[in-house]
Design a protein around this motif. Structure first.
Motif, PDB file in Angstrom:
ATOM      1  N   ALA A   1      35.496 -95.502 -22.752  1.00 52.05           N
ATOM      2  CA  ALA A   1      35.929 -95.797 -21.378  1.00 52.05           C
ATOM      3  C   ALA A   1      37.157 -94.960 -21.010  1.00 52.05           C
ATOM      4  O   ALA A   1      37.216 -94.370 -19.934  1.00 52.05           O
ATOM      5  CB  ALA A   1      36.240 -97.286 -21.245  1.00 52.05           C
ATOM      6  N   ALA A   2      38.115 -94.903 -21.920  1.00 49.41           N
ATOM      7  CA  ALA A   2      39.336 -94.130 -21.635  1.00 49.41           C
ATOM      8  C   ALA A   2      39.022 -92.644 -21.486  1.00 49.41           C
ATOM      9  O   ALA A   2      39.710 -91.927 -20.760  1.00 49.41           O
ATOM     10  CB  ALA A   2      40.352 -94.348 -22.752  1.00 49.41           C
ATOM     11  N   LEU A   3      37.955 -92.204 -22.159  1.00 46.12           N
ATOM     12  CA  LEU A   3      37.563 -90.794 -22.075  1.00 46.12           C
ATOM     13  C   LEU A   3      36.536 -90.577 -20.959  1.00 46.12           C
ATOM     14  O   LEU A   3      35.977 -89.487 -20.821  1.00 46.12           O
ATOM     15  CB  LEU A   3      37.005 -90.303 -23.415  1.00 46.12           C
ATOM     16  CG  LEU A   3      37.964 -90.435 -24.621  1.00 46.12           C
ATOM     17  CD1 LEU A   3      37.295 -89.903 -25.888  1.00 46.12           C
ATOM     18  CD2 LEU A   3      39.271 -89.696 -24.372  1.00 46.12           C
ATOM     19  N   GLY A   4      36.246 -91.641 -20.224  1.00 40.54           N
ATOM     20  CA  GLY A   4      35.384 -91.535 -19.047  1.00 40.54           C
ATOM     21  C   GLY A   4      33.925 -91.301 -19.361  1.00 40.54           C
ATOM     22  O   GLY A   4      33.207 -90.674 -18.587  1.00 40.54           O
ATOM     23  N   THR A   5      33.458 -91.837 -20.486  1.00 42.40           N
ATOM     24  CA  THR A   5      32.061 -91.623 -20.829  1.00 42.40           C
ATOM     25  C   THR A   5      31.490 -92.888 -21.450  1.00 42.40           C
ATOM     26  O   THR A   5      32.155 -93.929 -21.510  1.00 42.40           O
ATOM     27  CB  THR A   5      31.918 -90.389 -21.756  1.00 42.40           C
ATOM     28  OG1 THR A   5      30.541 -90.060 -21.892  1.00 42.40           O
ATOM     29  CG2 THR A   5      32.533 -90.626 -23.124  1.00 42.40           C
TER      30      THR A   5
END
Lengths: 351, 357
Positions: free
Chosen positions: B86-90
């Protein structure tokens, strides 16, 4: 009574102003960045992240990224590009106003043909019982990680082999070729796994390597079809590779006839591809069927005289035997020689 | 006049920088470090983090500056891979956690992650602090040093060496790995601080089976271990035996045959090991690919006779299986009482500390 009316009026005014803010403010996705349009204010004490975040789910951490003011708009640049198949929730919550939310989708996945297995090496129909490695070649980059449940080795009765491979994923650089190493503890004579269970492959039996369709490509899509490759198993190969047993062809001077080296046994496909060099002569190389020969077609016609083929000592046969050194040396009958040379060579004369 | 003042000022700043630099940071440069793939992690002295970069064929040392002693803590993050993704947007299935390590000084946990599942995945190093906050360790402007590995694979897109373990022992960085083409991989030993152009020493590892059969065998994982006053590594070959090797023998060009002290069974590869003491006894906790987590009793390991005859049952160092620890992918030291464990499967991985058994 009077103060209560005032309070109600104040609340109504506040709600009205919140609605007004919400109506005039919008979140837009612009070239990979999330922008709050229609709102300006100084950065709050707790930072922009206290009022504007983007996440992939309600209870998940916000995306890493950086905030800036661009063209008067608060802008969030995600640290990493948006991913296809992922939904992004942007929430802007200015102090004293109702939150503004928007949902966006990552880019469409790039259309590409479904992946399939295009080859398996060794290509020989018969493998030694102490076969060390298999190479599976895919048409497209594949997904690393938890693919092991999609790989099966079954015998002729359909019985699956017990943990046949070292569970370490070994890919080439673009994830199009997977190396499977048979559990070396089952191959090496005398170690516990070999003593307890015997080898994975048994001489005289037939086996099938199966790769399920569920082995995903890098985009998470299934393969076009499952892959099956059947092979028979012959005797162990426990002898060191001996270049004296190879047959070298005799191309004629002035021709571009290929130089062909025929091996006494199949050799490792991957190592063969750059194991041989002919100093001073450029040309095209090909590996013959079943990895039993190496062919070299010179770019220029052969010059008469002595030539050499330099051979990398890293070359292995199917069972991990090297030139001058078997995979597991029996030190009782064959005192260990630990080879230190990086290469050896074969001479040939062009007449 | 102005110029000389500037020079004095520059000199002062330079000297100050030299004075404040940690000894381990000697020879490091500041800037962007290129990490092509994030792999095994290890901490060295003074908050220096080593990152094994298989695709880059190198070991990168970065000065994390994370040298403030941390208070005793514990870790418990459910769904760590989902949170990282989530933090890496995936999505969770689009990242892979390659290793975890505890900073022995601060107790912050560092995590190596590849964002993406193919060869073009992006290397990311994350820090999970003792308060549970996840942040990215920047590699764009960092104090770093690089050791290129010996004999990097030719750039033919096919041959790779996958680094399986990195450890800092006695001023040296030890690197184990497996080739996707050659079986007989070498161990690399690189003195730290890295000297310019020092590619370290290649050590050929041999496995002798019962004083008869000898194979040039790759080591997949190892852990530093002191027996008496001598520094060893306990190492696991891919063919499962656990061996001890004196660190003093790890010299350039050496050909080493480890002394077998345990045989761990078929179809199984040790993944990670943690050495610890409890109630005055020494143990090794070992995570395995298919045999769960085992606890080895290391009492008298210095006096065990090497295993030299074929055995059909468990032999050598006695061990027990810790049945409550399942599906453990990585196991690392945390503190004197706890180990750090990453367990579960893709999309549902947990990172937590456990009491050392």
């Amino acid at each position: 009574m009077f103060p209560r009316v005032i309070a109600r009026l104040a609340l109504a005014a506040l709600l009205l102003s919140q609605t007004a803010v919400a109506a005039s403010v919008s979140i837009q996705l612009d070239n990979g960045a999330f922008k709050v349009a229609g709102w300006t204010a100084p950065e709050p004490e707790d930072g922009w992240a206290s009022i504007f975040t983007v996440s992939t789910g309600r209870d998940l951490p916000a995306l890493f990224g950086a905030y800036s003011i661009e063209g008067g708009s608060l802008t969030f640049h995600p640290r990493y590009p948006l991913a296809s198949g992922v939904t992004y929730h942007a929430v802007f919550h200015p102090p004293g106003s109702a939150p503004v939310e928007a949902t966006f989708h990552g880019p469409e996945a790039v259309a590409a043909p479904e992946a399939r297995v295009t080859a398996m090496y060794p290509s020989s129909p018969v493998l030694p019982a102490n076969q060390l490695k298999l190479y599976v070649v895919f048409s497209a980059p594949m997904q690393g990680g938890d693919f092991w449940p999609s790989i099966h080795l079954v015998d002729q009765d359909g019985k699956p082999a017990y943990l046949p491979f070292v569970g370490q994923e070994l890919w080439n650089r673009d994830n199009t070729r997977l190396t499977l190493i048979f559990d070396p503890g089952r191959i090496k004579r005398g170690v516990k796994p070999n003593v307890d269970l015997g080898p994975v492959l048994v001489e005289g039996k037939r086996y099938t390597l199966i790769i399920d369709r569920e082995f995903k490509d890098v985009n998470g899509r299934l393969m076009a079809e499952p892959f099956r490759h059947e092979f028979a198993v012959g005797a162990d190969e426990r002898q060191a590779v001996d270049t004296a047993l190879w047959k070298v062809s005799q191309p004629k001077a002035g021709t571009r006839d290929p130089l062909v080296i025929r091996f006494d046994r199949p050799l490792d496909y991957a190592l063969l591809s750059d194991a041989f060099q002919i100093p001073g002569v450029s040309g095209m190389t090909t590996i013959g069927l079943g990895e039993t020969e190496w062919r070299f077609q010179p770019t220029q016609p052969w010059r008469a005289g002595e030539h050499q083929v330099v051979i990398d000592m890293a070359l292995e046969d199917l069972a991990g035997n090297r030139i001058g050194r078997a995979f597991d040396v029996d030190t009782m009958t064959n005192p260990t020689e630990r080879i230190t040379r990086q290469s050896t060579s074969l001479s040939f004369r062009i007449l | 006049m102005k110029l000389s003042r500037l020079l004095v000022l520059t000199l002062f700043v330079s000297v100050s920088a030299l004075v404040v630099a940690a000894p381990a940071a000697t020879g490091m440069t500041v800037g962007k470090v290129d990490v092509k793939s994030a792999g095994p992690l290890a901490f060295g002295p003074d908050g220096v983090l080593f990152i094994g970069d298989s695709l880059g064929a190198k070991v990168v040392a970065i000065d994390t500056g994370d040298t403030k002693a941390g208070a005793p803590a514990s870790v418990n993050v459910q769904g760590i891979d989902g949170k990282i993704a989530a933090a890496l947007g995936t999505a969770a299935d689009q990242i892979s956690i390659r290793d975890i390590v505890t900073n022995p000084i601060s107790k912050n946990v560092y995590i190596s992650v590849n964002r993406g599942r193919g060869g073009d995945a992006k290397a990311v190093i994350l820090k999970l602090d003792t308060a549970g906050k996840l942040s990215e360790v920047g590699l764009d402007n960092v104090k770093y040093a690089v050791a290129e590995l010996p004999n990097p694979p030719a750039q033919n897109n096919q041959k790779t060496n996958t680094i399986t373990q990195v450890r800092y022992v006695d001023g040296k960085v030890l690197v184990a790995g497996l080739s996707n083409e050659e079986f007989s991989s070498n161990m690399k030993v690189i003195p730290f601080p890295f000297a310019p152009a020092d590619r370290g020493a290649l050590i050929e590892m041999y496995h002798g089976s019962h004083a008869r059969y000898e194979t040039n065998s790759p080591i997949r994982t190892f852990v530093p271990y002191t027996i008496g006053k001598e520094q060893f590594i306990l190492a696991a070959y891919t063919c499962t035996p656990l061996v001890k090797i004196p660190v003093s023998e790890l010299k350039s060009g050496a050909k080493i045959q480890g002394t077998t002290i345990a045989e761990m069974g078929a179809g199984n590869q040790p993944l990670d090991m943690v050495a610890y003491k409890k109630n005055g006894h020494e143990y090794i906790l070992m995570a395995n690919s298919s045999h769960g987590v085992t606890k080895l009793d290391m009492a008298n390991v210095g006096t065990y006779k090497p295993i030299t005859t074929p055995i059909s049952d468990v032999a050598g160092v006695p061990f027990t299986t810790i049945s409550e620890l399942k599906n453990v992918k990585h196991l690392q030291a945390y503190d004197d009482q706890q180990a750090l464990v990453l367990s579960g499967s893709s999309g549902a991985m947990d990172l937590r500390t456990i009491a050392l058994p």
